[in-house]
Design an enzyme around this catalytic site. Structure first.
Site, mmCIF file in Angstrom:
data_model
loop_
_atom_site.group_PDB
_atom_site.id
_atom_site.type_symbol
_atom_site.label_atom_id
_atom_site.label_comp_id
_atom_site.label_asym_id
_atom_site.label_seq_id
_atom_site.Cartn_x
_atom_site.Cartn_y
_atom_site.Cartn_z
ATOM 1 N N GLY A 88 17.105 -54.651 46.809
ATOM 2 C CA GLY A 88 17.910 -53.569 46.463
ATOM 3 C C GLY A 88 19.114 -54.311 46.228
ATOM 4 O O GLY A 88 20.252 -53.474 46.088
ATOM 5 N N LEU A 90 19.423 -55.293 43.148
ATOM 6 C CA LEU A 90 19.594 -55.003 41.353
ATOM 7 C C LEU A 90 20.522 -53.425 42.044
ATOM 8 O O LEU A 90 21.436 -53.002 41.596
ATOM 9 C CB LEU A 90 18.891 -54.649 41.169
ATOM 10 C CG LEU A 90 18.549 -54.428 39.421
ATOM 11 C CD1 LEU A 90 19.836 -54.672 38.364
ATOM 12 C CD2 LEU A 90 17.290 -54.059 38.380
ATOM 13 N N THR A 91 19.608 -53.574 42.760
ATOM 14 C CA THR A 91 20.386 -51.426 43.362
ATOM 15 C C THR A 91 21.935 -51.818 43.688
ATOM 16 O O THR A 91 23.261 -51.283 42.647
ATOM 17 C CB THR A 91 19.679 -50.859 44.083
ATOM 18 O OG1 THR A 91 18.485 -50.524 43.627
ATOM 19 C CG2 THR A 91 20.330 -49.718 44.045
ATOM 20 N N TYR A 119 15.200 -49.570 34.002
ATOM 21 C CA TYR A 119 16.534 -48.999 34.102
ATOM 22 C C TYR A 119 16.248 -47.121 33.712
ATOM 23 O O TYR A 119 17.978 -46.894 33.723
ATOM 24 C CB TYR A 119 17.022 -49.580 32.513
ATOM 25 C CG TYR A 119 17.335 -50.974 33.043
ATOM 26 C CD1 TYR A 119 18.188 -51.635 34.540
ATOM 27 C CD2 TYR A 119 16.801 -52.190 32.528
ATOM 28 C CE1 TYR A 119 18.569 -52.545 34.423
ATOM 29 C CE2 TYR A 119 16.674 -53.018 32.589
ATOM 30 C CZ TYR A 119 17.907 -53.989 33.451
ATOM 31 O OH TYR A 119 18.001 -55.159 33.698
ATOM 32 N N PHE A 403 22.193 -58.915 23.431
ATOM 33 C CA PHE A 403 23.533 -59.733 23.943
ATOM 34 C C PHE A 403 22.565 -59.576 25.636
ATOM 35 O O PHE A 403 21.515 -59.375 26.034
ATOM 36 C CB PHE A 403 24.275 -58.790 24.564
ATOM 37 C CG PHE A 403 24.266 -57.636 24.657
ATOM 38 C CD1 PHE A 403 23.227 -56.802 23.942
ATOM 39 C CD2 PHE A 403 24.583 -57.183 26.731
ATOM 40 C CE1 PHE A 403 23.395 -55.190 24.046
ATOM 41 C CE2 PHE A 403 24.029 -55.965 26.679
ATOM 42 C CZ PHE A 403 23.855 -55.105 25.320
HETATM 43 C C1 COA Z 1 14.248 -56.428 37.801
HETATM 44 C C2 COA Z 1 14.748 -56.858 39.023
HETATM 45 C C3 COA Z 1 16.394 -57.161 38.613
HETATM 46 C C4 COA Z 1 14.566 -55.728 40.203
HETATM 47 O O1 COA Z 1 15.780 -56.672 40.911
HETATM 48 P P1 COA Z 1 15.483 -56.274 42.240
HETATM 49 O O2 COA Z 1 16.428 -56.832 43.757
HETATM 50 O O3 COA Z 1 13.998 -56.263 43.214
HETATM 51 O O4 COA Z 1 15.442 -54.880 42.466
HETATM 52 P P2 COA Z 1 15.137 -53.240 43.539
HETATM 53 O O5 COA Z 1 14.844 -54.096 45.182
HETATM 54 O O6 COA Z 1 17.248 -53.135 43.418
HETATM 55 O O7 COA Z 1 14.463 -52.143 42.894
HETATM 56 C C5 COA Z 1 15.142 -51.330 42.725
HETATM 57 C C6 COA Z 1 14.231 -49.771 41.529
HETATM 58 O O8 COA Z 1 13.162 -50.804 40.552
HETATM 59 C C7 COA Z 1 12.077 -50.861 41.126
HETATM 60 N N1 COA Z 1 11.740 -51.883 40.303
HETATM 61 C C8 COA Z 1 12.605 -52.970 40.077
HETATM 62 N N2 COA Z 1 11.882 -54.061 39.302
HETATM 63 C C9 COA Z 1 10.658 -53.082 38.864
HETATM 64 C C10 COA Z 1 9.827 -54.480 37.670
HETATM 65 N N3 COA Z 1 9.468 -54.611 37.765
HETATM 66 N N4 COA Z 1 8.902 -53.664 37.755
HETATM 67 C C11 COA Z 1 9.215 -51.843 38.570
HETATM 68 N N5 COA Z 1 9.576 -51.687 39.122
HETATM 69 C C12 COA Z 1 10.677 -51.748 38.995
HETATM 70 C C13 COA Z 1 12.059 -51.538 41.995
HETATM 71 O O9 COA Z 1 10.690 -50.681 43.387
HETATM 72 C C14 COA Z 1 12.863 -49.939 42.892
HETATM 73 O O10 COA Z 1 12.693 -48.835 43.262
HETATM 74 P P3 COA Z 1 12.553 -47.533 43.740
HETATM 75 O O11 COA Z 1 14.647 -47.428 44.157
HETATM 76 O O12 COA Z 1 11.755 -46.577 43.896
HETATM 77 O O13 COA Z 1 11.938 -48.460 44.959
HETATM 78 C C15 COA Z 1 14.043 -58.788 38.793
HETATM 79 O O14 COA Z 1 12.976 -58.209 39.614
HETATM 80 C C16 COA Z 1 14.188 -59.323 38.633
HETATM 81 O O15 COA Z 1 15.248 -60.178 38.555
HETATM 82 N N6 COA Z 1 13.276 -59.968 37.256
HETATM 83 C C17 COA Z 1 12.610 -61.132 36.623
HETATM 84 C C18 COA Z 1 14.009 -60.639 35.573
HETATM 85 C C19 COA Z 1 13.999 -59.373 34.285
HETATM 86 O O16 COA Z 1 12.854 -58.835 34.286
HETATM 87 N N7 COA Z 1 15.722 -59.292 34.703
HETATM 88 C C20 COA Z 1 15.311 -57.859 34.246
HETATM 89 C C21 COA Z 1 17.093 -58.131 32.863
HETATM 90 S S1 COA Z 1 17.189 -56.794 32.328
#
Ligand code: COA
Length: 403
Positions: A88, A90-91, A119, A403
């Site tokens: 959570g 990111l959330t 997103y 960006f």
């Molecule tokens: C993508 C990222 C930011 C997600 O952060 P996180 O803290 O794990 O996200 P959360 O725990 O808040 O998840 C929120 C929801 O999104 C879902 N989710 C997050 N990342 C996901 C992914 N890559 N694929 C599928 N679902 C994803 C989670 O399962 C969760 O779903 P739910 O609310 O139904 O349980 C993290 O995995 C990351 O840094 N990844 C690599 C970098 C990246 O991709 N950054 C995005 C840049 S645009």
């Protein structure tokens, strides 16, 4: 978990989260440049026991919308350490981000996604598309078009710093999805560090001028490759922006007729462009389309009133917003080519729309009818026809900015 912004001294630790998440090692001088362009008062970190485990931030943009512009917060630098995923983080950062967007009274939030699956749950929809294409130079014959009467010149980066921003700013108002670039962003866009080039040359700049007025530019790089004595050089046309069709055609004609070039590639072009009708054999162009700019309406009435509509119309739209329920509700939109008003209402809705579907359709790049077909927009056929006619625009939305 504490969520807050950082100061400049903390930038190294902030960037260390991206390095671990995006799998690269940032050099100190690069990070200095990154720190210059980032709006640190808009940076976001998630802190656990004194360590940074998640990052984000935003840029303050003006985004072109049909017939006008709107303040838009561009989310960037989103990363959560691999050790802290799916808890959570990111959330929590997204909630902090939207609070900031509301405090700044920005009606719209936008982003570019590293992964397109993340997103929509936060209310973003795909508002523009990026098309990349490649074509062999020998297949890229162009049909004749009326002569523009101008000429192409090659300029250096010093001149580019003056000329490119002027052309970009001139082009921005006519295409929905364009994001404003301030001086810091331009500095960053033209930085051209060696580590960013891959095997390509530094940026080259071609400018099209008529009567001393610059009407278009092409920023490109070349990869110098030879195989068995034959030139296999590849041009990466990184950004072509033109104020006039004649400038656009002339810049393509220029790059397609450059000697020793074998293949021309682009990274991000509109899905439909002038080149489609200029190519004698359009099938030779190999195109791939992906999601581009994602948009999310945070203040629905302000966002809908900021744009113009293709035909006059009056609709009550109910927005279902799972992540920010108080951004949702029922809104009466009265729009026309001359202006628009939008306010909350208790009237029965003509359409019920998910927040991400509204974000996708906001700039006119996607149709409500498509979302209606899969049950994500509910309403009569007549209301769907009206909303699509109103929201469509004569220029396809496109965002050339990263960006
Ligand atoms: C993508 C990222 C930011 C997600 O952060 P996180 O803290 O794990 O996200 P959360 O725990 O808040 O998840 C929120 C929801 O999104 C879902 N989710 C997050 N990342 C996901 C992914 N890559 N694929 C599928 N679902 C994803 C989670 O399962 C969760 O779903 P739910 O609310 O139904 O349980 C993290 O995995 C990351 O840094 N990844 C690599 C970098 C990246 O991709 N950054 C995005 C840049 S645009």
């Amino acid at each position: 978990m504490d969520i807050r912004s950082i100061n400049r001294d903390e930038f190294r630790d902030y960037a260390a989260v991206w390095e671990r998440t995006f799998n690269f090692d940032g050099k100190d001088d690069e990070l200095e440049f990154e720190a210059d362009v980032h709006e640190l008062d808009r940076s976001i970190v998630a802190v656990e026991n004194g360590s940074f485990v998640g990052t984000g931030g935003s840029f303050s943009f003006d985004m072109t919308v049909p017939g006008g512009s709107v303040a838009a917060a561009g989310l960037t630098a989103v990363a959560v350490l691999p050790t802290h995923r799916r808890r959570g983080v990111l959330t929590s950062m997204m909630r902090y981000h939207f609070d900031d967007v509301r405090n700044r009274e920005e009606p719209v939030a936008v982003l570019r996604a590293s992964e397109s699956v993340i997103y929509s749950r936060f209310g973003y929809g795909v508002a523009t598309f990026d098309s990349s294409w490649k074509i062999g130079r020998r297949d890229a014959a162009l049909v004749p078009e009326p002569e523009g009467g101008g000429a192409i010149s090659l300029i250096d980066v010093e001149e580019a710093r003056v000329v490119l921003p002027q052309i970009y700013a001139g082009a921005a108002p006519s295409t929905p999805g364009f994001l404003s670039r301030n001086e810091d962003v331009w500095k960053h866009s033209l930085l051209d560090l060696e580590s960013w080039r891959g095997k390509f040359t530094a940026n080259r700049f071609a400018v099209y001028e008529e009567d001393g007025t610059a009407l278009g530019y092409l920023r490109y790089r070349v990869k110098d490759t030879w195989e068995e004595s034959l030139p296999k050089n590849e041009v990466l046309a990184a950004e072509l922006i033109a104020l006039e069709p004649a400038a656009e055609a002339a810049l393509w004609r220029f790059i397609f007729s450059t000697d020793l070039v074998d293949v021309i590639r682009t990274q991000n072009r509109p899905t439909h462009e002038l080149l489609d009708i200029l190519l004698a054999d359009p099938r030779r162009l190999e195109r791939r389309r992906v999601d581009g700019l994602w948009a999310r309406l945070v203040d629905v009435p302000a966002a809908l009133a900021a744009r113009r509509y293709r035909t006059p119309g009056r609709l009550v739209i109910e927005v279902v917003d799972q992540f920010l329920p108080d951004s949702g509700g029922r809104f009466l939109l009265e729009g026309s080519p001359d202006g628009a008003e939008c306010r909350r209402t208790t009237d029965e809705p003509d359409l019920v729309v998910d927040a991400d579907a509204l974000g996708a359709c906001y700039l006119g790049g996607s149709s409500f009818a498509m979302f209606h077909a899969v049950g994500r927009v509910v309403g009569s056929e007549q209301a769907v026809r009206l909303v699509d006619t109103m929201f469509s625009w004569h220029v396809e939305p496109w965002c050339p900015h990263y960006f």
